[in-house]
Design an enzyme around this catalytic site. Structure first.
Site, short mmCIF file in Angstrom:
data_model
loop_
_atom_site.label_atom_id
_atom_site.label_comp_id
_atom_site.label_asym_id
_atom_site.label_seq_id
_atom_site.Cartn_x
_atom_site.Cartn_y
_atom_site.Cartn_z
N ALA A 193 46.36 -8.19 -56.27
CA ALA A 193 46.51 -7.18 -55.22
C ALA A 193 45.47 -6.10 -55.04
O ALA A 193 44.92 -5.70 -56.44
CB ALA A 193 47.99 -6.73 -55.13
N ILE A 203 66.76 -10.43 -62.01
CA ILE A 203 65.44 -10.57 -61.78
C ILE A 203 64.57 -9.12 -61.99
O ILE A 203 63.22 -9.25 -61.87
CB ILE A 203 65.25 -11.09 -60.39
CG1 ILE A 203 65.49 -10.13 -59.22
CG2 ILE A 203 66.07 -12.50 -60.23
CD1 ILE A 203 65.04 -10.49 -58.04
N ASP A 204 65.27 -8.02 -61.91
CA ASP A 204 64.66 -6.63 -61.76
C ASP A 204 63.95 -6.24 -63.32
O ASP A 204 63.15 -5.36 -63.08
CB ASP A 204 65.62 -5.57 -61.30
CG ASP A 204 66.09 -5.52 -59.88
OD1 ASP A 204 65.44 -6.59 -59.15
OD2 ASP A 204 67.12 -4.71 -59.70
N GLY A 225 73.74 -8.90 -59.02
CA GLY A 225 72.68 -10.04 -57.84
C GLY A 225 72.46 -11.36 -58.69
O GLY A 225 72.47 -11.16 -59.86
N GLY A 235 73.23 -7.86 -64.93
CA GLY A 235 72.28 -6.76 -65.21
C GLY A 235 72.96 -5.41 -65.65
O GLY A 235 74.15 -5.65 -66.06
N HIS A 249 65.46 -11.57 -50.60
CA HIS A 249 66.39 -12.50 -51.42
C HIS A 249 65.75 -13.88 -51.82
O HIS A 249 66.40 -14.51 -52.56
CB HIS A 249 67.71 -12.51 -50.77
CG HIS A 249 68.57 -11.27 -50.72
ND1 HIS A 249 68.28 -10.45 -50.00
CD2 HIS A 249 69.49 -10.83 -51.60
CE1 HIS A 249 69.18 -9.30 -50.24
NE2 HIS A 249 69.94 -9.68 -51.16
O1 F6P Z 1 69.63 -6.44 -58.93
C1 F6P Z 1 68.79 -7.34 -58.39
C2 F6P Z 1 68.51 -7.38 -56.91
O2 F6P Z 1 68.01 -8.30 -56.40
C3 F6P Z 1 67.82 -6.03 -56.41
O3 F6P Z 1 66.27 -6.16 -56.92
C4 F6P Z 1 67.78 -5.98 -54.85
O4 F6P Z 1 67.52 -4.38 -54.77
C5 F6P Z 1 69.38 -5.98 -55.13
O5 F6P Z 1 69.73 -6.87 -56.12
C6 F6P Z 1 69.83 -6.51 -53.69
O6 F6P Z 1 71.21 -6.53 -53.79
P1 F6P Z 1 72.25 -7.22 -52.87
O7 F6P Z 1 71.94 -8.78 -53.11
O8 F6P Z 1 73.69 -6.91 -53.01
O9 F6P Z 1 71.50 -7.16 -51.34
#
Ligand code: F6P
Length: 324
Positions: free
Chosen positions: A186, A126-127, A11, A102, A253
């Site tokens: 929250a 970003i995770d 990602g 990552g 995204h």
């Molecule tokens: O690993 C980063 C991330 O944005 C996760 O938070 C998310 O679950 C995943 O990538 C989404 O992946 P993709 O862009 O392949 O849909």
């Protein structure tokens, strides 16, 4: 050493461009040629790479995404794919690689390293779930993007006396949800690491209504059992009446596409430069990450097996602040 390569994988994350720029320019300053590999491991398998000069990375530090492109490459998951990648690297006389990404990307880096190829990883996702770096490239900007959205949702939520379930990214890790929830104020935070009873969410929102709050906010991680869809279904199935009208927003995204802030640009610059310096020192098979403010190398073997637990005290803190 005459020629190294750099790729971004998995990602994309805001700040990846700053890392590419740092690798290219630090590499050039060592007198090396730097090959930019397109679209992550798929560029390695397909021999899609080209030399990058200092001007090729001009004007990219302020842009999100990755100028090299990224991909999730199935071919590289196979032994055959990895052998093809190594063959291409040999053919192009690339002697070492910097891999920016990552968990999945660093697992690939470790596999190459175990096959004897010199690699260094740069911690980027970003995770924020990568062992070996207390914070990774892109997290800070992704949090800011989520907060802008949440602050705006709270405006309309207050006008209409609504509760919002907001889903943020985080497949296996609740870091983004936890920090967004605390800093966005929250009423309830749902993360994959902590099992909840959905009825507790309903009660928390009802109590918020009874305390006279103008709106209520539930932040959920996409990977939690009760993510946006899970909670929505629960509310519907049990005809949950909290007093608030309920709406759902999934940020998805959007969080990945932000303009990197100063923190991510600096972190990425430092990590990219450090990774290149590790290559100059012959320090291979490690991840460049941040530990207690210092850039440190962690062996990839530890990175791919290590776990990075969340600080669940933050969840308790959020509970204290939001039950008043
Ligand atoms: O690993 C980063 C991330 O944005 C996760 O938070 C998310 O679950 C995943 O990538 C989404 O992946 P993709 O862009 O392949 O849909």
């Amino acid at each position: 050493m005459k020629r190294i390569g750099v790729l971004t994988s998995g990602g994309d994350a805001p700040g990846m461009n700053a890392a590419i720029r740092a690798v290219v320019r630090t590499g050039l300053s060592q007198g090396w040629e730097v090959m930019g590999i397109r679209n992550g491991y798929s560029g390695l398998c397909n021999n899609n790479m080209a030399a990058m000069g200092a001007r090729d990375v001009s004007g990219i530090i302020q842009h999100g995404g990755t100028a090299l492109g990224s991909a999730r490459c199935h071919e590289f998951l196979t032994e055959e794919g990895r052998r093809k990648a190594l063959h291409n690297l040999e053919e192009r006389a690339v002697e070492a690689l910097v891999i920016i990404g990552g968990n999945g990307s660093q697992t690939g880096a470790h596999a190459l390293s175990q096959m004897g190829f010199p690699v260094v990883g740069v911690a980027s996702t970003i995770d924020n779930d990568l062992y070996g770096s207390e914070i990774t490239i892109g997290v800070d900007t992704a949090l800011d993007v989520a907060l802008v959205a949440i602050d705006q949702l709270k405006v309309t939520a207050s006008s209409h006396h609504r509760a919002f379930i907001v889903e943020v990214m985080g497949r296996d890790c609740g870091y983004l949800a936890l920090v967004t929830g605390i800093t966005g104020g929250a009423e309830y935070i749902v993360i994959p690491e902590f099992e909840i009873d959905a009825e507790d969410v309903v009660n928390a929102i009802r109590l918020a209504y009874e305390r006279g709050k103008a709106h209520a906010l539930i932040i959920v991680a996409e990977g939690a059992r009760y993510n946006a869809r899970g909670l929505e279904n629960y509310f519907a199935k049990h005809h949950a009446d909290t007093g608030f009208d309920l709406r759902i927003t999934t940020l998805g995204h959007v969080q990945r596409g932000g303009t990197p802030g100063a923190f991510d640009r600096l972190l990425a610059t430092r990590l990219g430069a450090a990774a290149t310096e590790y290559i100059a020192q012959g320090k291979f098979g490690v991840l460049a990450g941040l530990t207690r403010g210092q850039i440190t190398p962690t062996p990839l073997a530890e990175v791919v097996t290590g776990e990075k637990p969340l600080d669940l005290n933050l969840l308790r803190l959020s509970e204290v602040l939001n039950t008043q």
